[in-house]
Design a protein around this motif. Sequence first.
Motif, PDB file in Angstrom:
ATOM      1  N   ARG A 233      -1.844  -7.673  -3.248  1.00 45.85           N
ATOM      2  CA  ARG A 233      -0.821  -7.831  -2.066  1.00 45.85           C
ATOM      3  C   ARG A 233      -0.518  -6.596  -1.514  1.00 45.85           C
ATOM      4  O   ARG A 233      -0.804  -5.650  -2.355  1.00 45.85           O
ATOM      5  CB  ARG A 233       0.097  -8.869  -2.662  1.00 45.85           C
ATOM      6  N   LYS A 234       0.036  -6.756  -0.612  1.00 43.05           N
ATOM      7  CA  LYS A 234       0.342  -5.584   0.282  1.00 43.05           C
ATOM      8  C   LYS A 234       1.161  -4.559  -0.602  1.00 43.05           C
ATOM      9  O   LYS A 234       1.148  -3.494  -0.621  1.00 43.05           O
ATOM     10  CB  LYS A 234       1.042  -5.849   1.867  1.00 43.05           C
ATOM     11  N   GLN A 235       2.129  -5.245  -1.087  1.00 47.13           N
ATOM     12  CA  GLN A 235       3.242  -4.252  -1.847  1.00 47.13           C
ATOM     13  C   GLN A 235       2.644  -3.539  -3.196  1.00 47.13           C
ATOM     14  O   GLN A 235       3.216  -2.580  -3.693  1.00 47.13           O
ATOM     15  CB  GLN A 235       4.396  -5.478  -2.463  1.00 47.13           C
ATOM     16  N   HIS A 236       1.550  -4.010  -3.631  1.00 44.46           N
ATOM     17  CA  HIS A 236       0.724  -3.443  -4.772  1.00 44.46           C
ATOM     18  C   HIS A 236       0.308  -1.929  -4.325  1.00 44.46           C
ATOM     19  O   HIS A 236      -0.100  -1.258  -5.373  1.00 44.46           O
ATOM     20  CB  HIS A 236      -0.429  -4.291  -5.167  1.00 44.46           C
ATOM     21  N   MET A 237       0.254  -1.974  -3.106  1.00 40.05           N
ATOM     22  CA  MET A 237      -0.529  -0.659  -2.410  1.00 40.05           C
ATOM     23  C   MET A 237       0.560   0.350  -2.154  1.00 40.05           C
ATOM     24  O   MET A 237       0.209   1.682  -1.717  1.00 40.05           O
ATOM     25  CB  MET A 237      -1.327  -0.961  -1.388  1.00 40.05           C
ATOM     26  N   VAL A 238       1.734   0.283  -2.336  1.00 39.81           N
ATOM     27  CA  VAL A 238       2.997   1.075  -2.075  1.00 39.81           C
ATOM     28  C   VAL A 238       2.856   2.209  -2.804  1.00 39.81           C
ATOM     29  O   VAL A 238       2.809   3.438  -2.373  1.00 39.81           O
ATOM     30  CB  VAL A 238       4.284   0.331  -1.939  1.00 39.81           C
ATOM     31  N   ASN A 239       2.823   2.087  -4.221  1.00 34.36           N
ATOM     32  CA  ASN A 239       3.014   3.165  -5.175  1.00 34.36           C
ATOM     33  C   ASN A 239       1.346   3.182  -5.933  1.00 34.36           C
ATOM     34  O   ASN A 239       1.291   3.610  -7.177  1.00 34.36           O
ATOM     35  CB  ASN A 239       4.215   2.755  -6.124  1.00 34.36           C
ATOM     36  N   ALA A 240       0.409   2.862  -5.424  1.00 31.52           N
ATOM     37  CA  ALA A 240      -0.696   2.652  -5.975  1.00 31.52           C
ATOM     38  C   ALA A 240      -1.444   4.157  -6.038  1.00 31.52           C
ATOM     39  O   ALA A 240      -1.042   5.017  -5.228  1.00 31.52           O
ATOM     40  CB  ALA A 240      -1.949   1.855  -4.952  1.00 31.52           C
ATOM     41  N   THR A 241      -2.521   4.357  -7.199  1.00 34.14           N
ATOM     42  CA  THR A 241      -2.853   5.798  -7.183  1.00 34.14           C
ATOM     43  C   THR A 241      -4.104   5.812  -6.272  1.00 34.14           C
ATOM     44  O   THR A 241      -4.979   5.072  -6.180  1.00 34.14           O
ATOM     45  CB  THR A 241      -3.429   5.653  -8.782  1.00 34.14           C
ATOM     46  N   PRO A 242      -4.182   7.059  -5.764  1.00 33.08           N
ATOM     47  CA  PRO A 242      -5.119   7.437  -4.901  1.00 33.08           C
ATOM     48  C   PRO A 242      -6.384   7.260  -5.402  1.00 33.08           C
ATOM     49  O   PRO A 242      -6.626   7.315  -6.698  1.00 33.08           O
ATOM     50  CB  PRO A 242      -5.109   8.796  -4.568  1.00 33.08           C
ATOM     51  N   PHE A 243      -7.489   6.883  -4.802  1.00 33.37           N
ATOM     52  CA  PHE A 243      -8.846   6.653  -5.531  1.00 33.37           C
ATOM     53  C   PHE A 243      -9.368   7.730  -6.038  1.00 33.37           C
ATOM     54  O   PHE A 243      -9.859   7.438  -7.286  1.00 33.37           O
ATOM     55  CB  PHE A 243      -9.773   6.106  -4.453  1.00 33.37           C
ATOM     56  N   LYS A 244      -9.295   8.973  -5.584  1.00 36.31           N
ATOM     57  CA  LYS A 244     -10.074  10.077  -6.309  1.00 36.31           C
ATOM     58  C   LYS A 244      -9.584  10.426  -7.646  1.00 36.31           C
ATOM     59  O   LYS A 244     -10.135  10.849  -8.676  1.00 36.31           O
ATOM     60  CB  LYS A 244      -9.983  11.174  -5.493  1.00 36.31           C
ATOM     61  N   ILE A 245      -8.242  10.276  -7.649  1.00 37.24           N
ATOM     62  CA  ILE A 245      -7.509  10.377  -8.884  1.00 37.24           C
ATOM     63  C   ILE A 245      -7.909   9.458  -9.854  1.00 37.24           C
ATOM     64  O   ILE A 245      -7.921   9.763 -10.964  1.00 37.24           O
ATOM     65  CB  ILE A 245      -5.891  10.895  -8.650  1.00 37.24           C
ATOM     66  N   ALA A 246      -7.626   8.382  -9.592  1.00 38.12           N
ATOM     67  CA  ALA A 246      -8.023   7.027 -10.436  1.00 38.12           C
ATOM     68  C   ALA A 246      -9.438   7.073 -10.910  1.00 38.12           C
ATOM     69  O   ALA A 246      -9.636   6.852 -12.167  1.00 38.12           O
ATOM     70  CB  ALA A 246      -7.796   5.688  -9.698  1.00 38.12           C
ATOM     71  N   ARG A 247     -10.283   7.440 -10.248  1.00 34.00           N
ATOM     72  CA  ARG A 247     -11.565   7.546 -10.508  1.00 34.00           C
ATOM     73  C   ARG A 247     -11.828   8.601 -11.815  1.00 34.00           C
ATOM     74  O   ARG A 247     -12.556   8.239 -12.591  1.00 34.00           O
ATOM     75  CB  ARG A 247     -12.593   7.824  -9.316  1.00 34.00           C
TER      76      ARG A 247
END
Length: 353
Positions: A233-247
């Motif tokens: 959901r949209k609220q899950h992306m508020v404090n989500a880890t950026p793709f490069k760091i998570a990868r």
Amino acid sequence: MLGVIMSTLLLNLDFGEPPPKKALEGNAKHRKFVKKRRLLERKGFLNKKKQPPSKVPKLHSEPSKKGETPRVDGTWKATPLPKKTTAASSSGSEQSLDKKAAVPWLTPAPSQKVGSVVAKVDLLGEFQSALPKIKSHPTRPQKKGSQKNPPPRNGPQNSTQTHSENKYSGASQKIPGKMVAIDCEMVGTGPKGHVSSLARCSIVNYDGDVLYDEYILPPCHIVDYRTRWSGIRKQHMVNATPFKIARNQILKILTGKIVVGHAIHNDFKALQYVHPKSLTRDTSHIPLLNRKADCPENATMSLKSLTKKLLNRDIQAGKSGHSSVEDAQATMELYKLVEVEWEQHLAQNPPKD
């Protein structure tokens, strides 16, 4: 008158031998001197007169050698040493023993064995015996129950794992600590949201314990959250880890490990990563699982149906979406049902990367 005096003087002059009295006195002194000298010579205080130079004794200041006694005439006489009953009583060994006795710091320690043969002088052995002995630390006995290899960090293994390891000896064994299961959830990006981008990734170990579970912000704008399937959901992306760091975090966990997943090629595509085939286990392409579920071996079965038939458990139910943690745990349990047989098959037919 002068003539009478001169004649008297000429008559008194004596041009011959000295008076006998003086001669007698000189002879008496000489005889006394000779008498004293002979007395001293008999007592050993003086050398005999006219002694040949080869027999001249050594100076009194020179110390006497070991085992010699002085004679009356001033020379030294060697006293015979007591004969030894050992086998080293030859002339060569006696000389070496005399030399060794003259140098006290070369004297080796006495032998502890009774009746041992006196060895020849070994300079190296004597130097070593003079050096202080270094005490070696005793080795600690290993306690009972101690293990050379510590247990894996992921906690105790269950009975299924122990049973599989016992049967694993004939095949290529795989350490459970080096095995993980992964499941990813995607959202739609790009034109009309047709591009699948990574939005959540969950990784569990062999026992199902969670190693990684994070919401991930895609690098592109999200067009479709696909909540019915992804649960994002949209609220899950508020404090989500950026793709490069998570990868980078995810690849550190996967590198060098056996990775289990269902249709795992979709997960690797979302991660923009290629894992070695020899270390990949895809439960959607294991014929043994389909056979156990009474399905065609070449058919691609969904994770939900395999879990229901083989584990008798419902997953991905409801309209709230899938749980990547629950899917990863179900995938690992399905793999463990055919682990032994499947690993034996791969050992005989290794996949080509």
